[in-house]
Design a protein around this motif. Structure first.
Motif, short mmCIF file in Angstrom:
data_model
loop_
_atom_site.label_atom_id
_atom_site.label_comp_id
_atom_site.label_asym_id
_atom_site.label_seq_id
_atom_site.Cartn_x
_atom_site.Cartn_y
_atom_site.Cartn_z
N LEU A 173 16.00 -18.53 -5.79
CA LEU A 173 14.59 -18.16 -5.92
C LEU A 173 13.82 -18.50 -4.64
N ALA A 174 14.17 -19.62 -4.01
CA ALA A 174 13.50 -19.98 -2.76
C ALA A 174 13.68 -18.88 -1.71
N ALA A 175 14.85 -18.28 -1.68
CA ALA A 175 15.12 -17.22 -0.71
C ALA A 175 14.42 -15.91 -1.08
N ALA A 176 14.10 -15.75 -2.36
CA ALA A 176 13.50 -14.50 -2.84
C ALA A 176 12.02 -14.66 -3.16
N ARG A 177 11.40 -15.74 -2.70
CA ARG A 177 10.01 -16.03 -3.06
C ARG A 177 9.07 -14.89 -2.70
N LEU A 178 9.24 -14.31 -1.53
CA LEU A 178 8.30 -13.28 -1.07
C LEU A 178 8.33 -12.06 -1.97
N ILE A 179 9.52 -11.59 -2.32
CA ILE A 179 9.64 -10.41 -3.18
C ILE A 179 9.00 -10.69 -4.54
N ALA A 180 9.34 -11.83 -5.13
CA ALA A 180 8.80 -12.16 -6.45
C ALA A 180 7.30 -12.36 -6.40
N ALA A 181 6.81 -13.02 -5.35
CA ALA A 181 5.37 -13.28 -5.23
C ALA A 181 4.59 -11.99 -5.08
N GLU A 182 5.08 -11.07 -4.28
CA GLU A 182 4.36 -9.81 -4.07
C GLU A 182 4.30 -9.00 -5.36
N ALA A 183 5.39 -9.02 -6.14
CA ALA A 183 5.39 -8.29 -7.40
C ALA A 183 4.36 -8.89 -8.37
N ALA A 230 7.58 -23.21 -20.69
CA ALA A 230 7.46 -22.88 -19.28
C ALA A 230 7.93 -24.05 -18.41
N ALA A 231 7.62 -25.26 -18.85
CA ALA A 231 8.05 -26.46 -18.11
C ALA A 231 9.56 -26.62 -18.12
N GLN A 232 10.23 -25.92 -19.03
CA GLN A 232 11.69 -25.96 -19.10
C GLN A 232 12.33 -24.68 -18.54
N GLY A 233 11.48 -23.85 -17.92
CA GLY A 233 12.01 -22.67 -17.24
C GLY A 233 12.14 -21.44 -18.10
N GLN A 234 11.39 -21.37 -19.22
CA GLN A 234 11.50 -20.22 -20.11
C GLN A 234 10.14 -19.57 -20.35
N SER A 235 10.12 -18.23 -20.28
CA SER A 235 8.90 -17.47 -20.49
C SER A 235 9.25 -16.14 -21.15
N LEU A 236 8.41 -15.14 -20.99
CA LEU A 236 8.68 -13.82 -21.58
C LEU A 236 9.81 -13.10 -20.85
N GLY A 237 10.49 -12.24 -21.57
CA GLY A 237 11.65 -11.54 -21.03
C GLY A 237 11.42 -10.88 -19.69
N PRO A 238 10.36 -10.05 -19.53
CA PRO A 238 10.19 -9.35 -18.25
C PRO A 238 9.89 -10.27 -17.08
N VAL A 239 9.39 -11.47 -17.35
CA VAL A 239 9.19 -12.45 -16.27
C VAL A 239 10.55 -12.83 -15.68
N HIS A 240 11.50 -13.09 -16.55
CA HIS A 240 12.83 -13.47 -16.08
C HIS A 240 13.52 -12.31 -15.37
N GLU A 241 13.27 -11.09 -15.83
CA GLU A 241 13.86 -9.93 -15.16
C GLU A 241 13.21 -9.70 -13.81
N LEU A 242 11.94 -10.08 -13.67
CA LEU A 242 11.28 -10.02 -12.37
C LEU A 242 12.02 -10.94 -11.38
N PHE A 243 12.31 -12.17 -11.83
CA PHE A 243 13.04 -13.10 -10.95
C PHE A 243 14.43 -12.56 -10.61
N ARG A 244 15.10 -11.99 -11.61
CA ARG A 244 16.44 -11.45 -11.37
C ARG A 244 16.38 -10.33 -10.32
N ALA A 245 15.42 -9.43 -10.47
CA ALA A 245 15.30 -8.32 -9.52
C ALA A 245 15.00 -8.83 -8.12
N ALA A 246 14.15 -9.85 -8.03
CA ALA A 246 13.81 -10.41 -6.72
C ALA A 246 15.04 -11.04 -6.07
N VAL A 247 15.78 -11.81 -6.83
CA VAL A 247 16.97 -12.48 -6.30
C VAL A 247 18.01 -11.46 -5.85
#
Length: 227
Positions: free
Chosen positions: A69-79, A171-188
């Protein structure tokens, strides 16, 4: 509400999430005060709906490694930022009431962030809580599992409703709505167009809850320290 916490019974088509028991058929309309009985994995609501969750499939959102995620921060942040512009925290009186929250994120002071935005703003889950949830989620993914106790304390330390606290806890344990996680996956995976599409899906949640969540995600991705 059960002895293990809050559970949301949600109809077909709802995004998966850490609080959601996603049903296979629409939910009848119930009057306020209809009795609910929970016995192990069975849920009875009045005399109309009986659920047996013994065979329910567990769901867990995709969690990238910290370095990924650190390497993909820019893509995820812009989305996320493309949707964040609709957040209620940009409107008065909420903008004036939360002055300094972006600086708190940049300093990694999530305790201060919780004190500034917790419980602030409109919505069933107040807009400030949704922003906080986005920041806690990103912090967990960037800081790793050792950060969970601190982040859980942040989730519980604000002025939030029980419902908001339940989402903040996850959220503090790294879990949110489904499309949020898919956003991270796409960014990575280096798919910015798909990440943007996922962010737009998140933005459709609630009156502004999805945009508020994206605002917290975007600001944390843009400026949260790695340690």
């Amino acid at each position: 509400r059960t002895q293990h916490g809050l559970v949301a019974l949600t109809p077909p088509g709802t995004f998966p999430g850490p609080l959601h028991a996603l049903l296979s058929r629409p939910i009848p309309r119930f009057a306020a005060g209809t009795p609910i009985h929970v016995d192990r994995a069975c849920v009875a609501i009045g005399d109309q709906l009986l659920l047996n969750l013994v065979d329910a499939e567990d769901w867990r959102g995709y969690m990238p490694q910290e370095s990924e995620l650190a390497a993909a921060r820019l893509i995820a942040a812009e989305a996320a930022a493309s949707v964040a512009t609709r957040s209620s925290l940009f409107s008065e009186p909420w903008a004036g009431a939360t002055t300094g929250w972006t600086s708190a994120v940049a300093a990694g002071d999530l305790e201060l962030l919780a004190s500034l935005v917790g419980g602030v703003g409109p919505g069933l889950t107040p807009a400030g809580d949704d922003v906080l949830a986005g920041a806690l989620l990103v912090a967990r993914l960037l800081w790793g599992v050792s950060s969970v106790p601190r982040l859980v304390r942040c989730a519980a330390g604000g002025r939030s409703s029980d419902l908001a606290v339940a989402f903040l806890f996850w959220a503090a344990q790294g879990q949110s709505l489904g499309p949020v996680h898919e956003l991270f996956r796409a960014a990575v995976e280096g798919r910015p167009a798909d990440a943007l599409e996922c962010a737009q899906l998140v933005g459709e949640v609630g009156a502004s809850s999805g945009a508020d969540l994206c605002l917290g995600i975007a600001r944390a991705l843009e400026s949260l320290p790695l340690t």
